[in-house]
Design a protein around this motif. Structure first.
Motif, PDB file in Angstrom:
ATOM      1  N   ASP A  81       0.842  -1.195   0.000  1.00  0.00           N
ATOM      2  CA  ASP A  81       0.000   0.000   0.000  1.00  0.00           C
ATOM      3  C   ASP A  81       0.877   1.246   0.000  1.00  0.00           C
ATOM      4  O   ASP A  81       0.560   2.237  -0.659  1.00  0.00           O
ATOM      5  N   TYR A  82       1.970   1.194   0.754  1.00  0.00           N
ATOM      6  CA  TYR A  82       2.887   2.333   0.837  1.00  0.00           C
ATOM      7  C   TYR A  82       3.434   2.697  -0.545  1.00  0.00           C
ATOM      8  O   TYR A  82       3.446   3.875  -0.919  1.00  0.00           O
ATOM      9  N   GLN A  83       3.859   1.710  -1.328  1.00  0.00           N
ATOM     10  CA  GLN A  83       4.390   1.970  -2.668  1.00  0.00           C
ATOM     11  C   GLN A  83       3.330   2.610  -3.564  1.00  0.00           C
ATOM     12  O   GLN A  83       3.609   3.576  -4.277  1.00  0.00           O
ATOM     13  N   VAL A  84       2.135   2.073  -3.509  1.00  0.00           N
ATOM     14  CA  VAL A  84       1.056   2.573  -4.367  1.00  0.00           C
ATOM     15  C   VAL A  84       0.656   3.987  -3.943  1.00  0.00           C
ATOM     16  O   VAL A  84       0.461   4.869  -4.787  1.00  0.00           O
ATOM     17  N   LEU A  85       0.564   4.226  -2.651  1.00  0.00           N
ATOM     18  CA  LEU A  85       0.202   5.557  -2.155  1.00  0.00           C
ATOM     19  C   LEU A  85       1.282   6.581  -2.500  1.00  0.00           C
ATOM     20  O   LEU A  85       0.972   7.681  -2.950  1.00  0.00           O
ATOM     21  N   SER A  91       2.032  11.604  -8.298  1.00  0.00           N
ATOM     22  CA  SER A  91       1.261  11.897  -9.513  1.00  0.00           C
ATOM     23  C   SER A  91       0.232  13.001  -9.306  1.00  0.00           C
ATOM     24  O   SER A  91      -0.338  13.496 -10.272  1.00  0.00           O
ATOM     25  N   LEU A  92      -0.016  13.381  -8.050  1.00  0.00           N
ATOM     26  CA  LEU A  92      -1.079  14.341  -7.735  1.00  0.00           C
ATOM     27  C   LEU A  92      -0.537  15.690  -7.286  1.00  0.00           C
ATOM     28  O   LEU A  92      -1.215  16.422  -6.573  1.00  0.00           O
ATOM     29  N   LYS A  93       0.652  16.032  -7.704  1.00  0.00           N
ATOM     30  CA  LYS A  93       1.269  17.287  -7.267  1.00  0.00           C
ATOM     31  C   LYS A  93       0.442  18.507  -7.655  1.00  0.00           C
ATOM     32  O   LYS A  93       0.552  19.555  -7.042  1.00  0.00           O
ATOM     33  N   PHE A  94      -0.410  18.374  -8.645  1.00  0.00           N
ATOM     34  CA  PHE A  94      -1.238  19.491  -9.103  1.00  0.00           C
ATOM     35  C   PHE A  94      -2.438  19.739  -8.184  1.00  0.00           C
ATOM     36  O   PHE A  94      -3.082  20.779  -8.274  1.00  0.00           O
ATOM     37  N   LEU A  95      -2.735  18.800  -7.286  1.00  0.00           N
ATOM     38  CA  LEU A  95      -3.870  18.961  -6.370  1.00  0.00           C
ATOM     39  C   LEU A  95      -3.430  19.591  -5.063  1.00  0.00           C
ATOM     40  O   LEU A  95      -2.339  19.339  -4.579  1.00  0.00           O
ATOM     41  N   SER A  96      -4.313  20.383  -4.508  1.00  0.00           N
ATOM     42  CA  SER A  96      -4.073  20.980  -3.200  1.00  0.00           C
ATOM     43  C   SER A  96      -4.935  20.221  -2.191  1.00  0.00           C
ATOM     44  O   SER A  96      -6.149  20.135  -2.349  1.00  0.00           O
ATOM     45  N   TYR A  97      -4.306  19.648  -1.178  1.00  0.00           N
ATOM     46  CA  TYR A  97      -5.037  18.912  -0.160  1.00  0.00           C
ATOM     47  C   TYR A  97      -4.228  18.871   1.125  1.00  0.00           C
ATOM     48  O   TYR A  97      -3.023  19.096   1.127  1.00  0.00           O
ATOM     49  N   LYS A  98      -4.938  18.606   2.214  1.00  0.00           N
ATOM     50  CA  LYS A  98      -4.272  18.519   3.512  1.00  0.00           C
ATOM     51  C   LYS A  98      -4.342  17.111   4.078  1.00  0.00           C
ATOM     52  O   LYS A  98      -3.473  16.690   4.820  1.00  0.00           O
ATOM     53  N   PHE A  99      -5.394  16.371   3.710  1.00  0.00           N
ATOM     54  CA  PHE A  99      -5.605  15.037   4.249  1.00  0.00           C
ATOM     55  C   PHE A  99      -5.909  14.052   3.125  1.00  0.00           C
ATOM     56  O   PHE A  99      -6.505  14.422   2.114  1.00  0.00           O
ATOM     57  N   ILE A 100      -5.521  12.802   3.351  1.00  0.00           N
ATOM     58  CA  ILE A 100      -5.813  11.726   2.403  1.00  0.00           C
ATOM     59  C   ILE A 100      -6.639  10.670   3.119  1.00  0.00           C
ATOM     60  O   ILE A 100      -6.267  10.200   4.194  1.00  0.00           O
ATOM     61  N   ALA A 101      -7.754  10.303   2.510  1.00  0.00           N
ATOM     62  CA  ALA A 101      -8.565   9.186   3.004  1.00  0.00           C
ATOM     63  C   ALA A 101      -8.336   8.017   2.053  1.00  0.00           C
ATOM     64  O   ALA A 101      -8.621   8.114   0.861  1.00  0.00           O
ATOM     65  N   TYR A 102      -7.769   6.957   2.581  1.00  0.00           N
ATOM     66  CA  TYR A 102      -7.518   5.757   1.782  1.00  0.00           C
ATOM     67  C   TYR A 102      -8.752   4.880   1.908  1.00  0.00           C
ATOM     68  O   TYR A 102      -9.059   4.363   2.980  1.00  0.00           O
TER      69      TYR A 102
END
Length: 155
Positions: A81-85, A91-102
Motif C-alpha cells: 500500500d505504501y508503494q502505491v500511495l 502523480s497528484l502534485k497538481f492537487l491541493s489537499y491537507k488530508f488523504i482518506a484511503y
C-alpha cells in the motif's frame, strides 16, 4: 480543510479476477466506494489508482475525479500500500489537499457519514493516521491457520 480520497483498484487480482468491478447490488464493487466519497462533505477529489483502463472508465463513470495509472511494478501481488500511495501522491502534485482518506473498494457498504466522521476524528486527534476496524464476531482464540499437510493449527 481539504481532503482527497484515494481508492486502489488493481485489475490483476488472482484470487477473484475482476473483483473490483464485479457487480454487487446492480453496480460494480468500486462504484460503492466512489459513491460513498461523493456523499462526503469533506472530500473534494476522488482519485482511483489502477493499472486497468477498463477500471478507469468505470471509475470515471461513477464519479471519480482523477485516475492515476500505476506501473506494473506497483500492481503486483506483493506491491505494498505504501508503494502505491507514494506513487499516487507523486502523480497528484497538481492537487491541493491537507488530508488523504484511503478508501478500500473491498469494503463497499459504509454507513452515511462514516467517512466524514473518521476524517473529523483524525483531525481532532494527535495521531499521524487513522484505521477503521471492527470487532471480530468470534474470539480470536477460535482462529486457525492451515499448516503443513493441510492441518489446522491454533494461531
Amino acid at each position: 480543510m481539504k481532503a482527497i480520497a484515494i481508492i486502489f483498484a488493481r485489475g490483476g487480482s488472482k484470487g477473484l479476477p475482476g473483483k473490483n468491478i464485479r457487480p454487487l447490488g446492480g453496480k460494480p464493487l468500486i462504484a460503492w466506494s466512489i459513491e460513498s466519497c461523493k456523499k462526503s462533505k469533506l472530500i473534494k477529489n476522488i482519485i482511483v489508482s489502477t493499472d486497468s483502463k477498463i477500471y478507469a472508465r468505470i471509475a470515471l463513470r461513477y464519479g471519480a475525479t482523477h485516475i492515476v495509472y500505476r506501473p506494473k511494478k506497483f500492481s503486483q501481488d506483493n506491491s505494498t500500500d505504501y508503494q502505491v500511495l507514494k506513487h499516487a501522491i507523486k502523480s497528484l502534485k497538481f492537487l491541493s489537499y491537507k488530508f488523504i482518506a484511503y478508501i478500500r473498494p473491498t469494503t463497499p457498504i459504509r454507513e452515511k457519514g462514516v467517512i466524514d466522521n473518521a476524517i473529523l476524528s483524525f483531525i481532532k486527534s494527535n495521531c499521524s493516521s487513522l484505521r477503521a476496524v471492527h470487532e471480530m464476531p468470534e474470539s480470536a482464540y477460535k482462529t486457525f491457520e492451515i499448516k503443513k499437510k493441510n492441518m489446522l493449527m491454533i494461531v
